[in-house]
Design a protein around this motif. Structure first.
Motif, PDB file in Angstrom:
ATOM      1  N   MET A 180      10.671  12.419  -9.816  1.00 47.27           N
ATOM      2  CA  MET A 180      10.887  13.520  -8.530  1.00 47.27           C
ATOM      3  C   MET A 180      12.075  14.517  -9.718  1.00 47.27           C
ATOM      4  SD  MET A 180      10.855  15.062  -5.777  1.00 47.27           S
ATOM      5  CE  MET A 180       9.340  13.872  -5.654  1.00 47.27           C
ATOM      6  N   PRO A 181      13.111  14.123 -10.073  1.00 46.53           N
ATOM      7  CA  PRO A 181      13.968  15.135 -10.763  1.00 46.53           C
ATOM      8  C   PRO A 181      13.318  16.016 -11.612  1.00 46.53           C
ATOM      9  CG  PRO A 181      15.012  12.853 -10.706  1.00 46.53           C
ATOM     10  CD  PRO A 181      13.744  12.530 -10.156  1.00 46.53           C
ATOM     11  N   ILE A 182      12.329  15.613 -12.391  1.00 49.22           N
ATOM     12  CA  ILE A 182      11.607  16.284 -13.351  1.00 49.22           C
ATOM     13  C   ILE A 182      10.853  17.479 -12.325  1.00 49.22           C
ATOM     14  CG2 ILE A 182       9.682  16.348 -14.610  1.00 49.22           C
ATOM     15  CD1 ILE A 182      11.881  15.294 -16.105  1.00 49.22           C
ATOM     16  N   LEU A 183      10.243  17.134 -11.135  1.00 47.56           N
ATOM     17  CA  LEU A 183       9.555  18.286 -10.487  1.00 47.56           C
ATOM     18  C   LEU A 183      10.705  19.080  -9.714  1.00 47.56           C
ATOM     19  CD1 LEU A 183       7.211  19.234  -8.987  1.00 47.56           C
ATOM     20  CD2 LEU A 183       7.553  17.658  -7.326  1.00 47.56           C
ATOM     21  N   ILE A 184      11.631  18.565  -9.390  1.00 56.31           N
ATOM     22  CA  ILE A 184      12.868  19.576  -8.660  1.00 56.31           C
ATOM     23  C   ILE A 184      13.259  20.550  -9.871  1.00 56.31           C
ATOM     24  CG2 ILE A 184      14.951  19.521  -7.746  1.00 56.31           C
ATOM     25  CD1 ILE A 184      12.710  18.740  -5.935  1.00 56.31           C
ATOM     26  N   GLY A 185      13.519  20.120 -11.093  1.00 61.96           N
ATOM     27  CA  GLY A 185      13.982  20.725 -12.136  1.00 61.96           C
ATOM     28  C   GLY A 185      13.242  22.316 -12.386  1.00 61.96           C
ATOM     29  N   SER A 186      11.639  21.873 -12.266  1.00 60.07           N
ATOM     30  CA  SER A 186      10.710  23.065 -12.368  1.00 60.07           C
ATOM     31  C   SER A 186      10.780  23.790 -11.097  1.00 60.07           C
ATOM     32  CB  SER A 186       9.473  22.575 -12.394  1.00 60.07           C
ATOM     33  OG  SER A 186       8.566  23.474 -12.507  1.00 60.07           O
ATOM     34  N   VAL A 187      10.851  23.335  -9.908  1.00 57.98           N
ATOM     35  CA  VAL A 187      11.096  24.133  -8.697  1.00 57.98           C
ATOM     36  C   VAL A 187      12.386  24.959  -8.969  1.00 57.98           C
ATOM     37  CG1 VAL A 187      11.287  24.203  -6.148  1.00 57.98           C
ATOM     38  CG2 VAL A 187       9.662  22.733  -7.481  1.00 57.98           C
ATOM     39  N   LEU A 188      13.641  24.364  -9.121  1.00 56.45           N
ATOM     40  CA  LEU A 188      14.666  25.084  -9.216  1.00 56.45           C
ATOM     41  C   LEU A 188      14.865  26.259 -10.040  1.00 56.45           C
ATOM     42  CD1 LEU A 188      17.640  24.321  -8.068  1.00 56.45           C
ATOM     43  CD2 LEU A 188      18.219  23.648 -10.239  1.00 56.45           C
ATOM     44  N   ASN A 189      14.389  26.140 -11.258  1.00 53.58           N
ATOM     45  CA  ASN A 189      14.396  27.248 -12.240  1.00 53.58           C
ATOM     46  C   ASN A 189      13.171  28.257 -11.835  1.00 53.58           C
ATOM     47  OD1 ASN A 189      16.380  25.818 -13.781  1.00 53.58           O
ATOM     48  ND2 ASN A 189      15.572  26.749 -15.748  1.00 53.58           N
ATOM     49  N   PHE A 190      12.127  27.819 -11.387  1.00 52.35           N
ATOM     50  CA  PHE A 190      11.152  28.897 -10.875  1.00 52.35           C
ATOM     51  C   PHE A 190      11.841  29.865  -9.865  1.00 52.35           C
ATOM     52  CE2 PHE A 190       8.239  30.656  -7.935  1.00 52.35           C
ATOM     53  CZ  PHE A 190       6.791  30.618  -8.525  1.00 52.35           C
ATOM     54  N   GLY A 191      12.640  29.323  -8.801  1.00 52.35           N
ATOM     55  CA  GLY A 191      13.119  30.076  -8.036  1.00 52.35           C
ATOM     56  C   GLY A 191      14.444  30.893  -8.575  1.00 52.35           C
ATOM     57  N   LEU A 192      15.215  30.322  -9.317  1.00 51.40           N
ATOM     58  CA  LEU A 192      16.527  30.948  -9.665  1.00 51.40           C
ATOM     59  C   LEU A 192      16.238  31.971 -10.894  1.00 51.40           C
ATOM     60  CD1 LEU A 192      19.511  31.076  -9.891  1.00 51.40           C
ATOM     61  CD2 LEU A 192      19.572  29.297 -11.442  1.00 51.40           C
ATOM     62  N   TYR A 193      15.280  31.664 -11.870  1.00 49.93           N
ATOM     63  CA  TYR A 193      15.130  32.731 -12.879  1.00 49.93           C
ATOM     64  C   TYR A 193      14.419  33.683 -12.263  1.00 49.93           C
ATOM     65  CZ  TYR A 193      16.862  30.046 -16.737  1.00 49.93           C
ATOM     66  OH  TYR A 193      17.591  29.236 -17.770  1.00 49.93           O
ATOM     67  N   GLY A 194      13.224  33.269 -11.334  1.00 50.64           N
ATOM     68  CA  GLY A 194      12.359  34.246 -10.738  1.00 50.64           C
ATOM     69  C   GLY A 194      13.080  35.139  -9.976  1.00 50.64           C
ATOM     70  N   VAL A 195      14.021  34.894  -9.239  1.00 54.33           N
ATOM     71  CA  VAL A 195      14.716  35.616  -8.196  1.00 54.33           C
ATOM     72  C   VAL A 195      15.593  36.606  -8.976  1.00 54.33           C
ATOM     73  CG1 VAL A 195      16.886  35.585  -6.508  1.00 54.33           C
ATOM     74  CG2 VAL A 195      14.875  34.230  -6.019  1.00 54.33           C
ATOM     75  N   LEU A 196      16.325  35.993 -10.275  1.00 58.11           N
ATOM     76  CA  LEU A 196      17.303  36.946 -11.014  1.00 58.11           C
ATOM     77  C   LEU A 196      16.453  38.162 -11.752  1.00 58.11           C
ATOM     78  CD1 LEU A 196      19.627  34.350 -12.747  1.00 58.11           C
ATOM     79  CD2 LEU A 196      20.198  36.035 -11.199  1.00 58.11           C
ATOM     80  N   PHE A 197      15.107  37.672 -12.136  1.00 60.92           N
ATOM     81  CA  PHE A 197      14.195  38.816 -12.772  1.00 60.92           C
ATOM     82  C   PHE A 197      13.943  39.788 -11.596  1.00 60.92           C
ATOM     83  CE2 PHE A 197       9.973  40.331 -13.483  1.00 60.92           C
ATOM     84  CZ  PHE A 197      10.050  40.801 -14.622  1.00 60.92           C
ATOM     85  N   VAL A 198      13.867  39.371 -10.579  1.00 64.99           N
ATOM     86  CA  VAL A 198      13.229  40.266  -9.096  1.00 64.99           C
ATOM     87  C   VAL A 198      14.408  41.203  -8.837  1.00 64.99           C
ATOM     88  CG1 VAL A 198      12.353  40.692  -6.926  1.00 64.99           C
ATOM     89  CG2 VAL A 198      11.341  38.992  -8.538  1.00 64.99           C
ATOM     90  N   LEU A 199      15.475  40.577  -8.731  1.00 66.28           N
ATOM     91  CA  LEU A 199      16.884  41.239  -8.267  1.00 66.28           C
ATOM     92  C   LEU A 199      17.252  42.296  -9.257  1.00 66.28           C
ATOM     93  CD1 LEU A 199      18.965  38.489  -6.303  1.00 66.28           C
ATOM     94  CD2 LEU A 199      17.642  40.615  -5.291  1.00 66.28           C
ATOM     95  N   SER A 200      17.323  41.954 -10.521  1.00 64.96           N
ATOM     96  CA  SER A 200      17.602  42.903 -11.446  1.00 64.96           C
ATOM     97  C   SER A 200      16.883  44.099 -11.633  1.00 64.96           C
ATOM     98  CB  SER A 200      17.316  42.213 -13.012  1.00 64.96           C
ATOM     99  OG  SER A 200      18.257  41.195 -13.054  1.00 64.96           O
ATOM    100  N   LEU A 201      15.578  44.059 -11.214  1.00 60.80           N
ATOM    101  CA  LEU A 201      14.807  45.227 -11.150  1.00 60.80           C
ATOM    102  C   LEU A 201      14.920  45.895  -9.974  1.00 60.80           C
ATOM    103  CD1 LEU A 201      11.379  43.929 -12.704  1.00 60.80           C
ATOM    104  CD2 LEU A 201      12.850  45.198 -14.022  1.00 60.80           C
ATOM    105  N   PHE A 202      15.108  45.189  -8.761  1.00 62.17           N
ATOM    106  CA  PHE A 202      15.362  45.723  -7.481  1.00 62.17           C
ATOM    107  C   PHE A 202      16.528  46.469  -7.413  1.00 62.17           C
ATOM    108  CE2 PHE A 202      17.635  45.074  -3.264  1.00 62.17           C
ATOM    109  CZ  PHE A 202      16.957  45.676  -2.544  1.00 62.17           C
TER     110      PHE A 202
END
Length: 465
Positions: free
Chosen positions: A277-299
């Motif tokens: 479960m922590p392995i799965l959560i780690g993937s979800v967490l960085n999907f959201g955090l890195y993805g949001v930072l990428f989108v907001l930087s361009l925004f």
């Protein structure tokens, strides 16, 4: 051992050598994350100077992260063979040298190539850092606090990156963000050689080269398909071939790992929910955090037309909240265990993403700031608890592979976040299309954070430590 044995446990802050060794180790993780957040702010400047496309910018981010993720599992074994302090030092050298090459890149393709090389350094740094911390702190509560400081160092890098990057870009141009790593890397090398001792080596395992090759092929082809699918056509021959190759490499990897005497990825570990479960959560967490930072930087820079410095400041709520909360979360995890901080952190991140969605729709800067803070609080709360859960779920002899797998899952999540959310965005030259894609991207992230919180509450065993 990282420190000398003590006759009785002492508070972390009372052990001078302990603190100095921990600082040296955490500085490496700080540099790895600082580089990630700095690059996000520099993307528009790189696009203008090197005449790159949106897909090219995604490769600048993912070339680094993809290499990082692909090599993490093998890097844990490399540390076991060579010694984790030596692996840590080699990682510093590679990261620093590749940063210099990035600063000199004459074209976007050369920059991407240098970023790929740069990603090898963190693959050696991160698992070795956790292994050195785990063997340096025998007491579980002290280890949880040390992991909180380790995670907090990444949060400081995440927080400082946008502002430092914005100032450097405004004054000296985007190449200066890579030159910054050179003096920092040299300082980190000195600290590590002076204050960190080598930990005992574990039994040397047989290399799993074919398994490593399958991982690289699977992640590389999947990332290529996700980034280039929009421009080349999702059902084009090239994209379809990449996806089929990804599926084939993944299947072959699983077969190899089941038959190998000393597999790179021991599949039996996933039989425990406390580990998987922590392995799965780690993937979800960085999907959201890195993805949001990428989108907001361009925004902020392409839609709001903020200069790099102001865009960096606009990202401060999410990065500062992540760093500060991660520093405190280690203490909370030591008292409450790992389950409750993970549930609360993912739920807060979901709420924050919904606030971003609302603020982006209504063009409300205060809602955007509130959403960033909530995401930062949630991510900062989750990371130390998630990391401690992994370390507690395996015997000491498997800490290296467990920490490598956790960080690999996080980096894979980051790669997929940038690739998938980037593919949902419309053209940077068409604000309405970009905003429509951004809404879809944020909604996807919110759903994944909510799913992660629910899965944690229903499947992760309840333990106070």
């Amino acid at each position: 051992m990282l420190i000398e044995q003590q006759t009785a446990p002492a508070p972390l802050e009372n052990r001078g050598l302990h603190v100095l060794g921990l600082i040296a180790i955490c500085f490496g993780f700080f540099m790895v994350i600082l580089d990630t957040s700095v690059v996000n702010v520099a993307l528009p400047a790189m696009q203008h100077d090197l005449h790159g496309s949106l897909e090219g910018l995604q490769w600048v981010v993912n070339g680094y992260t993809l290499t990082f993720a692909s090599l993490l599992l093998s890097a844990g074994t490399f540390g076991d063979r060579l010694g984790h302090k030596r692996a840590f030092l080699i990682g510093y050298v590679l990261f620093t040298g590749a940063s210099l090459l990035c600063s000199l890149a004459p074209s976007l393709n050369m920059l991407i190539a240098a970023r790929v090389l740069q990603g090898v350094g963190p693959a050696l740094l991160v698992p070795s850092s956790l292994s050195l911390i785990t063997h340096g702190f025998q007491n579980p509560a002290q280890r949880a606090r040390a992991v909180g400081i380790w995670a907090g160092s990444s949060g400081i890098g995440l927080a400082g990156g946008p502002v430092i990057g914005g100032m450097l870009i405004g004054a000296l141009g985007w190449r200066s963000i890579f030159l910054l790593n050179v003096p920092l890397g040299l300082l980190a090398l000195i600290l590590t050689m002076r204050f960190v001792s080598e930990r005992p080596r574990t039994t040397v395992r047989k290399r799993d080269l074919w398994g490593q090759l399958c991982v690289i092929v699977a992640l590389g082809t999947l990332t290529y398909a996700l980034i280039e699918g929009r421009s080349q056509g999702w059902f084009s021959t090239q994209i379809t071939s990449m996806l089929l190759l990804c599926v084939g490499a993944t299947g072959l990897f699983l077969i190899i790992e089941m038959r190998h005497s000393t597999p790179m990825l021991p599949l039996r570990l996933f039989s425990s929910a406390a580990f998987s479960m922590p392995i799965l959560i780690g993937s979800v967490l960085n999907f959201g955090l890195y993805g949001v930072l990428f989108v907001l930087s361009l925004f902020f820079q392409d839609i709001y037309h903020y200069p790099a410095v102001l865009a960096g400041m606009a990202l401060l709520p999410i990065t500062v909240a992540t760093g500060l909360t991660a520093l405190l979360s280690g203490r909370i995890t030591a008292r409450l265990g790992t389950r409750r901080p993970m549930i609360a952190g993912l739920a807060a991140s979901c709420l924050g993403t919904l606030l971003l969605l609302w603020g982006q729709t209504d063009n409300a800067i205060l809602l955007l700031a509130a959403g960033e803070i909530a995401i930062g609080l949630g991510c900062g709360m989750t990371v130390p608890a998630m990391t401690t859960a992994i370390l507690n779920a395996v015997p000491r002899s498997q800490v290296g592979i467990a920490s490598a797998l956790l960080n690999a899952s996080r980096q894979v999540g980051g790669v997929l976040g940038v690739a998938i959310l980037g593919s949902l965005l419309g053209s940077l030259n068409e604000p309405s299309a970009f905003l429509a894609g951004m809404r879809s991207a944020l909604l996807l992230v919110a759903l994944l954070f909510l799913l992660g919180s629910v899965l944690t509450s229903t499947t992760l065993p309840f333990k106070r430590k």
